[in-house]
Design a protein around this motif. Structure first.
Motif, PDB file in Angstrom:
ATOM      1  N   CYS A  28       9.221   9.920   4.289  1.00 50.15           N
ATOM      2  CA  CYS A  28       9.995   8.788   4.824  1.00 50.15           C
ATOM      3  C   CYS A  28      10.029   7.617   3.862  1.00 50.15           C
ATOM      4  N   ASP A  29      11.002   6.726   4.110  1.00 48.24           N
ATOM      5  CA  ASP A  29      11.116   5.463   3.380  1.00 48.24           C
ATOM      6  C   ASP A  29      10.634   4.295   4.216  1.00 48.24           C
ATOM      7  N   CYS A  30      10.543   4.488   5.541  1.00 49.52           N
ATOM      8  CA  CYS A  30      10.115   3.411   6.431  1.00 49.52           C
ATOM      9  C   CYS A  30       9.643   4.023   7.741  1.00 49.52           C
ATOM     10  N   VAL A  31       8.622   3.400   8.312  1.00 45.90           N
ATOM     11  CA  VAL A  31       8.160   3.747   9.652  1.00 45.90           C
ATOM     12  C   VAL A  31       8.594   2.638  10.601  1.00 45.90           C
ATOM     13  N   LEU A  32       9.147   3.001  11.740  1.00 41.94           N
ATOM     14  CA  LEU A  32       9.457   2.031  12.782  1.00 41.94           C
ATOM     15  C   LEU A  32       8.404   2.148  13.876  1.00 41.94           C
ATOM     16  N   ALA A  33       7.592   1.107  14.017  1.00 40.31           N
ATOM     17  CA  ALA A  33       6.608   1.031  15.094  1.00 40.31           C
ATOM     18  C   ALA A  33       7.212   0.262  16.257  1.00 40.31           C
ATOM     19  N   MET A  34       6.751   0.549  17.467  1.00 34.65           N
ATOM     20  CA  MET A  34       7.327  -0.081  18.638  1.00 34.65           C
ATOM     21  C   MET A  34       6.783  -1.474  18.898  1.00 34.65           C
ATOM     22  N   TYR A  35       5.572  -1.765  18.412  1.00 32.01           N
ATOM     23  CA  TYR A  35       5.014  -3.102  18.647  1.00 32.01           C
ATOM     24  C   TYR A  35       4.073  -3.472  17.508  1.00 32.01           C
ATOM     25  N   HIS A  36       3.756  -4.739  17.450  1.00 32.29           N
ATOM     26  CA  HIS A  36       3.042  -5.371  16.349  1.00 32.29           C
ATOM     27  C   HIS A  36       1.772  -4.622  15.960  1.00 32.29           C
ATOM     28  N   ASP A  37       0.884  -4.420  16.911  1.00 35.08           N
ATOM     29  CA  ASP A  37      -0.417  -3.852  16.583  1.00 35.08           C
ATOM     30  C   ASP A  37      -0.429  -2.330  16.580  1.00 35.08           C
ATOM     31  N   GLN A  38       0.728  -1.713  16.716  1.00 31.30           N
ATOM     32  CA  GLN A  38       0.816  -0.265  16.548  1.00 31.30           C
ATOM     33  C   GLN A  38       0.942   0.087  15.074  1.00 31.30           C
ATOM     34  N   GLY A  39       1.711  -0.717  14.334  1.00 35.27           N
ATOM     35  CA  GLY A  39       1.983  -0.383  12.947  1.00 35.27           C
ATOM     36  C   GLY A  39       1.245  -1.210  11.916  1.00 35.27           C
ATOM     37  N   LEU A  40       0.996  -2.484  12.220  1.00 37.18           N
ATOM     38  CA  LEU A  40       0.485  -3.367  11.175  1.00 37.18           C
ATOM     39  C   LEU A  40      -0.985  -3.167  10.826  1.00 37.18           C
TER      40      LEU A  40
ATOM     41  N   GLY B  32       0.794  -1.216   0.000  1.00 31.16           N
ATOM     42  CA  GLY B  32       0.000   0.000   0.000  1.00 31.16           C
ATOM     43  C   GLY B  32       0.824   1.261   0.000  1.00 31.16           C
ATOM     44  N   GLY B  33       2.033   1.199  -0.539  1.00 33.92           N
ATOM     45  CA  GLY B  33       2.915   2.353  -0.552  1.00 33.92           C
ATOM     46  C   GLY B  33       3.646   2.585   0.754  1.00 33.92           C
ATOM     47  N   LEU B  34       3.556   1.641   1.709  1.00 31.76           N
ATOM     48  CA  LEU B  34       4.176   1.794   3.022  1.00 31.76           C
ATOM     49  C   LEU B  34       5.230   0.726   3.258  1.00 31.76           C
ATOM     50  N   ARG B  35       6.213   1.081   4.077  1.00 32.43           N
ATOM     51  CA  ARG B  35       7.105   0.109   4.700  1.00 32.43           C
ATOM     52  C   ARG B  35       7.002   0.342   6.196  1.00 32.43           C
ATOM     53  N   VAL B  36       6.617  -0.690   6.936  1.00 29.09           N
ATOM     54  CA  VAL B  36       6.470  -0.572   8.386  1.00 29.09           C
ATOM     55  C   VAL B  36       7.296  -1.663   9.048  1.00 29.09           C
ATOM     56  N   ALA B  37       8.305  -1.266   9.823  1.00 28.70           N
ATOM     57  CA  ALA B  37       9.144  -2.200  10.570  1.00 28.70           C
ATOM     58  C   ALA B  37       8.735  -2.184  12.038  1.00 28.70           C
ATOM     59  N   LEU B  38       9.084  -3.254  12.746  1.00 29.41           N
ATOM     60  CA  LEU B  38       8.661  -3.418  14.132  1.00 29.41           C
ATOM     61  C   LEU B  38       9.870  -3.548  15.047  1.00 29.41           C
ATOM     62  N   ALA B  39       9.854  -2.780  16.141  1.00 28.78           N
ATOM     63  CA  ALA B  39      10.910  -2.916  17.144  1.00 28.78           C
ATOM     64  C   ALA B  39      10.746  -4.206  17.938  1.00 28.78           C
ATOM     65  N   THR B  40       9.507  -4.587  18.241  1.00 27.43           N
ATOM     66  CA  THR B  40       9.203  -5.866  18.878  1.00 27.43           C
ATOM     67  C   THR B  40       8.156  -6.557  18.027  1.00 27.43           C
ATOM     68  N   THR B  41       8.109  -7.887  18.109  1.00 26.83           N
ATOM     69  CA  THR B  41       7.195  -8.624  17.220  1.00 26.83           C
ATOM     70  C   THR B  41       6.097  -9.318  18.017  1.00 26.83           C
ATOM     71  N   HIS B  42       6.286 -10.587  18.285  1.00 19.54           N
ATOM     72  CA  HIS B  42       5.215 -11.375  18.893  1.00 19.54           C
ATOM     73  C   HIS B  42       5.391 -11.433  20.411  1.00 19.54           C
TER      74      HIS B  42
ATOM     75  N   ALA C 255      10.813  -4.490  26.935  1.00 15.29           N
ATOM     76  CA  ALA C 255      11.686  -5.006  25.876  1.00 15.29           C
ATOM     77  C   ALA C 255      12.397  -3.889  25.116  1.00 15.29           C
ATOM     78  N   ILE C 256      11.830  -2.686  25.114  1.00  6.59           N
ATOM     79  CA  ILE C 256      12.409  -1.590  24.326  1.00  6.59           C
ATOM     80  C   ILE C 256      13.521  -0.927  25.125  1.00  6.59           C
ATOM     81  N   SER C 257      14.715  -1.390  24.915  1.00  2.00           N
ATOM     82  CA  SER C 257      15.904  -0.863  25.581  1.00  2.00           C
ATOM     83  C   SER C 257      16.683   0.004  24.596  1.00  2.00           C
ATOM     84  N   PRO C 258      17.614   0.828  25.085  1.00  2.00           N
ATOM     85  CA  PRO C 258      18.457   1.597  24.162  1.00  2.00           C
ATOM     86  C   PRO C 258      19.189   0.708  23.162  1.00  2.00           C
ATOM     87  N   ALA C 259      19.709  -0.418  23.639  1.00  2.00           N
ATOM     88  CA  ALA C 259      20.463  -1.298  22.734  1.00  2.00           C
ATOM     89  C   ALA C 259      19.559  -1.870  21.648  1.00  2.00           C
TER      90      ALA C 259
END
Length: 333
Positions: free
Chosen positions: A255-267, A153-163, A172-176
């Motif tokens: 943007c070229d990609c959105v980074l969402a913090m969790y699964h159901d925030q971005g997908l 749909g013209g989007l790229r959405v990546a996830l910081a955490t998945t399942h 789970a969301i640490s600086p590292a």
């Protein structure tokens, strides 16, 4: 290393629509090989009333086949398959498909792998711990950090955490983790997608991106220091943005990609824009892997109503990514 344009298609859960989708590839005329139980495919073709000319996989014969033909690398199931009926005894077969495709990508036999849906529950019912393709391939390939990214749909959405359960996401969301995920996204957008200087928008974890700490301090204490440091190093990443206004045309145009913090925030946003034609891409692997954006759809197996749109998009994306691979890349054509 053998260099090839051949893509491996792992047929996934045999009781689901994966075999039905593989049979539709007989009309595509692409450089593909389907990894599946050949007898099961023949039975499904008979159930669907399809006429297919079968070719046993030969590594020396990899040119596209004419319409109506299908190249198959035979991997046997443990027990006969009934469309729509899960059988834990065939769970090792599902994983064997992934392992064989993965090994072929590592050796250069295949340019990349496209995975069709598996059923996590029945694999676990067989006594095999399994949380998903992404985690399985990361472990087998010893990848330090992988990232799930969906495209459509013209989007790229990546996830910081998945399942992860939602209760566990904030911990789970640490600086590292955040830094490692962003570096993987940056690197693979460059080497797999040919984007010279990727622009990444980062969603905050909390409503309104924490609203200055009143709705949570993760943005202030964890996210902003990492993003500031990466920006100072030349990475084009945003500050944490409120997720409810991030997915607007004006923002996305930047943007070229959105980074969402969790699964159901971005997908949900991405699937609303592209369901049935979206592609799941695993970033951070030493090989190319794409997948469909849907599940096994057991109720559709053998019905003739399975739609191949997402699979065809995943195949095209894997082929495009292989073309972008750099000379030093193991997945280089």
């Amino acid at each position: 290393m053998v260099q090839t344009a051949l893509l491996a298609i792992a047929a996934g859960e045999p009781a689901g629509i994966g075999p039905d989708l593989c049979l539709q590839l007989a009309q595509q005329g692409q450089a593909l090989v389907v990894l599946a139980d050949k007898n099961m495919l023949q039975q499904r073709a008979a159930l669907l009333g399809l006429s297919v000319q079968w070719h046993d996989y030969d590594p020396q014969q990899i040119l596209p086949l004419p319409s109506g033909h299908l190249r198959v690398l035979h991997v046997p199931t443990a027990q006969p398959v009934q469309a729509g009926l899960l059988n834990p005894a065939n769970s090792p077969y599902v994983l064997n498909l992934l392992i064989r495709a993965m090994q072929g990508c590592q050796s250069g036999e295949f340019a990349g792998m496209v995975t069709l849906p598996v059923h996590k529950g029945v694999i676990n019912d067989a006594g095999i711990p399994f949380t998903g393709h992404t985690e399985f391939l990361a472990e087998k390939l010893h990848a330090e950090q992988v990232v799930m990214m969906l495209v459509g749909g013209g989007l790229r959405v990546a996830l910081a955490t998945t399942h992860l359960p939602l209760r566990q996401v904030a911990d789970a969301i640490s600086p590292a983790l955040l830094e490692n995920v962003l570096r993987v996204i940056q690197r693979d957008l460059m080497r797999r997608f040919g984007i010279a200087k990727p622009r990444i928008l980062v969603a905050g974890l909390n409503p309104h991106a924490g609203e200055g700490g009143y709705l949570g301090r993760e943005e202030i204490d964890i996210m902003i220091p990492v993003l500031d440091r990466l920006r100072a190093q030349g990475m084009n990443v945003s500050a944490p943005l409120p997720a409810d206004t991030l997915f607007t045309p004006q923002r996305l145009a930047q943007c070229d990609c959105v980074l969402a913090m969790y699964h159901d925030q971005g997908l949900p946003v991405l699937k609303h824009a592209s369901f049935g034609r979206g592609v799941n891409v695993t970033l951070g692997l030493p090989i190319i892997r794409t997948s469909v954006d849907h599940g096994t759809a057991l109720e559709l197996a053998g019905s003739g109503r399975a739609e191949a749109g997402s699979m065809l998009e995943a195949i095209q994306m894997a082929a495009d990514m292989a073309q972008h691979a750099r000379p030093h890349d193991p997945a280089r054509l």
